[in-house]
Design an enzyme around this catalytic site. Structure first.
Site, mmCIF file in Angstrom:
data_model
loop_
_atom_site.group_PDB
_atom_site.id
_atom_site.type_symbol
_atom_site.label_atom_id
_atom_site.label_comp_id
_atom_site.label_asym_id
_atom_site.label_seq_id
_atom_site.Cartn_x
_atom_site.Cartn_y
_atom_site.Cartn_z
ATOM 1 N N CYS A 195 0.923 -1.103 0.148
ATOM 2 C CA CYS A 195 0.000 0.142 -0.030
ATOM 3 C C CYS A 195 0.993 1.079 -0.166
ATOM 4 O O CYS A 195 0.902 2.112 -0.904
ATOM 5 C CB CYS A 195 -0.867 0.052 1.118
HETATM 6 N N1 NAP Z 1 -4.185 -3.787 5.111
HETATM 7 C C1 NAP Z 1 -3.998 -3.287 4.176
HETATM 8 O O1 NAP Z 1 -4.007 -2.085 3.736
HETATM 9 C C2 NAP Z 1 -3.050 -4.161 2.988
HETATM 10 C C3 NAP Z 1 -2.619 -3.343 1.908
HETATM 11 C C4 NAP Z 1 -1.769 -4.008 0.797
HETATM 12 C C5 NAP Z 1 -1.143 -5.252 1.246
HETATM 13 N N2 NAP Z 1 -1.625 -5.736 2.335
HETATM 14 C C6 NAP Z 1 -1.106 -7.195 2.359
HETATM 15 O O2 NAP Z 1 -2.011 -8.132 2.196
HETATM 16 C C7 NAP Z 1 -2.061 -9.148 3.140
HETATM 17 C C8 NAP Z 1 -3.580 -9.340 3.928
HETATM 18 O O3 NAP Z 1 -3.585 -8.055 4.796
HETATM 19 P P1 NAP Z 1 -5.008 -8.018 5.465
HETATM 20 O O4 NAP Z 1 -4.726 -6.444 6.022
HETATM 21 O O5 NAP Z 1 -6.134 -8.273 4.939
HETATM 22 O O6 NAP Z 1 -4.440 -8.837 6.780
HETATM 23 P P2 NAP Z 1 -5.556 -9.385 7.874
HETATM 24 O O7 NAP Z 1 -6.746 -8.462 8.032
HETATM 25 O O8 NAP Z 1 -4.530 -9.672 9.130
HETATM 26 O O9 NAP Z 1 -5.793 -10.660 7.369
HETATM 27 C C9 NAP Z 1 -5.050 -11.835 7.114
HETATM 28 C C10 NAP Z 1 -6.115 -13.309 7.093
HETATM 29 O O10 NAP Z 1 -5.048 -14.056 6.811
HETATM 30 C C11 NAP Z 1 -5.605 -15.476 7.295
HETATM 31 N N3 NAP Z 1 -4.446 -16.181 8.166
HETATM 32 C C12 NAP Z 1 -4.258 -17.419 7.411
HETATM 33 N N4 NAP Z 1 -3.276 -17.791 8.149
HETATM 34 C C13 NAP Z 1 -2.789 -17.137 8.973
HETATM 35 C C14 NAP Z 1 -2.000 -16.951 9.987
HETATM 36 N N5 NAP Z 1 -0.691 -18.137 10.065
HETATM 37 N N6 NAP Z 1 -1.902 -15.848 10.781
HETATM 38 C C15 NAP Z 1 -2.567 -14.848 10.690
HETATM 39 N N7 NAP Z 1 -3.527 -15.034 9.934
HETATM 40 C C16 NAP Z 1 -3.512 -15.965 8.960
HETATM 41 C C17 NAP Z 1 -6.684 -14.911 8.450
HETATM 42 O O11 NAP Z 1 -7.960 -15.186 7.891
HETATM 43 P P3 NAP Z 1 -8.681 -16.439 7.885
HETATM 44 O O12 NAP Z 1 -8.813 -16.865 9.383
HETATM 45 O O13 NAP Z 1 -10.143 -16.309 7.422
HETATM 46 O O14 NAP Z 1 -7.854 -17.269 6.984
HETATM 47 C C18 NAP Z 1 -6.350 -13.316 8.406
HETATM 48 O O15 NAP Z 1 -7.612 -12.689 8.855
HETATM 49 C C19 NAP Z 1 -0.740 -8.947 3.997
HETATM 50 O O16 NAP Z 1 0.325 -9.780 3.543
HETATM 51 C C20 NAP Z 1 -0.858 -7.359 3.883
HETATM 52 O O17 NAP Z 1 0.550 -7.275 4.148
HETATM 53 C C21 NAP Z 1 -2.382 -5.388 3.395
#
Ligand code: NAP
Length: 324
Positions: free
Chosen positions: A135
């Site tokens: 991001c």
């Molecule tokens: N948030 C942003 O603004 C943003 C922007 C650009 C890129 N990203 C990237 O996109 C990816 C997802 O980001 P996010 O913000 O959606 O993250 P998040 O809200 O923390 O969601 C990640 C999801 O991954 C799943 N998961 C599966 N295995 C896991 C484990 N071992 N530990 C923790 N979670 C696990 C969980 O969902 P389930 O339980 O449903 O499997 C968790 O809710 C990351 O790599 C992040 O750096 C995020």
């Protein structure tokens, strides 16, 4: 219809993808995989979708979907792909940083293309696997690419950016706790943020000399959006800089140069990146604004899907900003 699967469906980027793809005229969500919520309703995690979907989270994948989005934390995408396989036709779009750097871009039989359409549009159209940019990385690259392309980045660049709390994901931490975040602002990882690697590689890709990038990330007390500023020495006039940027983004579907100073709300809830230029003495100040979950993540992922499936880039992404 393009059949898609989403992995990590209960997180923030996963939730945002479900919202986008339910309303996309050419996609059908085949499954939403969750490690923690298999069997539960998607609406139990994403209450705003009540009445819009009856989907349940699953603990298994359909290997024959046309496209799969990996919305997992860093390192977990590689692990997931080691444990689950997809058909050779399945296109993969990964939102983590596992495959963004050139050294990580080849994995097993997959070759990941860095998914910034303003830089790699033609490669994305041909790609079978995409490493979706970070991001902060998206906001900062879009602020600097026209300068790097034209050889105007040989001096040091000072970058300051502030992000909303959704940038840190759905998990609760000390710095996303309401009592800490509300009425507060602070910097973190000064000059060492992990996105500097991908930013540096993209800026260097035109073959011109790039000065040192000094990046100070900040946490803001709002939920969505990134406002980034970058300044560097620039010999030309403001009008010359504006022409450079407008030329670079002539064909960009979502990145636009504004003659007016920016405010974050004009892009929040949209897939837009807005850019503004200001000249002070020898310094050029570039400001860019994006929504971290849309142009900074899930929106850009859908933009990449559209390109890979030869759809109009804007399909399913004509979104409305929540300005007031
Ligand atoms: N948030 C942003 O603004 C943003 C922007 C650009 C890129 N990203 C990237 O996109 C990816 C997802 O980001 P996010 O913000 O959606 O993250 P998040 O809200 O923390 O969601 C990640 C999801 O991954 C799943 N998961 C599966 N295995 C896991 C484990 N071992 N530990 C923790 N979670 C696990 C969980 O969902 P389930 O339980 O449903 O499997 C968790 O809710 C990351 O790599 C992040 O750096 C995020």
């Amino acid at each position: 219809m393009i059949k898609v699967g989403i992995i990590g469906g209960s997180g923030y980027t996963g939730g945002e993808l479900i919202r986008l793809l339910l309303n996309h005229p050419k996609t059908e969500i085949d499954f939403v995989f969750s490690t923690t919520r298999a069997g539960k309703a998607v609406t139990a995690a994403h209450a705003d979708l009540l009445g819009q979907t009856d989907l349940l989270f699953t603990g298994t994948v359909n290997p024959d979907v046309d496209a799969v989005f990996l919305c997992l934390g860093h390192g977990n995408s590689t692990k997931f792909l080691e444990e689950h396989s997809f058909s050779e036709q399945t296109k993969i779009i990964d939102l983590s940083n596992d495959f963004r750097l050139q050294n990580d871009a080849e994995w097993n039989n997959l070759k990941f293309v860095y998914g910034l359409p303003e830089l790699n549009r033609s490669k994305i159209i041909e790609a079978t696997a995409i490493a979706n940019p970070g991001c902060f990385a998206t906001a900062i690259q879009l602020a600097l690419l026209p300068l790097s392309k034209n050889g105007f980045l040989e001096n040091d660049v000072h970058i300051n950016a502030v992000t909303g709390s959704t940038g840190a994901g759905v998990g609760l931490s000390a710095t996303s706790h309401f009592s800490w975040r509300n009425n507060n602002v602070s910097w973190y990882k000064p000059f060492t943020h992990q996105h500097l690697g991908e930013i540096g590689e993209s800026l260097a890709s035109y073959g011109n000399v790039i000065g040192k990038l000094h990046f100070l990330p900040n946490r803001g007390n709002f939920t969505r959006g990134i406002l980034a500023t970058a300044y560097t020495n620039f010999d030309g006039t403001l009008e010359e800089a504006q022409e450079l940027f407008k030329d670079y983004y002539t064909d960009a579907a979502f990145t636009h140069v504004s003659d007016e100073p920016l405010h974050l709300k004009q892009v929040v809830n949209t897939n837009q990146c807005h850019i503004h230029l200001h000249k002070h003495e020898e310094l050029l100040l570039v400001t860019s604004a994006i929504d971290n979950l849309l142009k900074g993540a899930s929106g850009q992922a859908v933009q990449n899907l559209n390109l890979m499936f030869n759809l109009k880039e804007q399909t399913g992404l004509q979104l409305k900003a929540g300005v007031f």
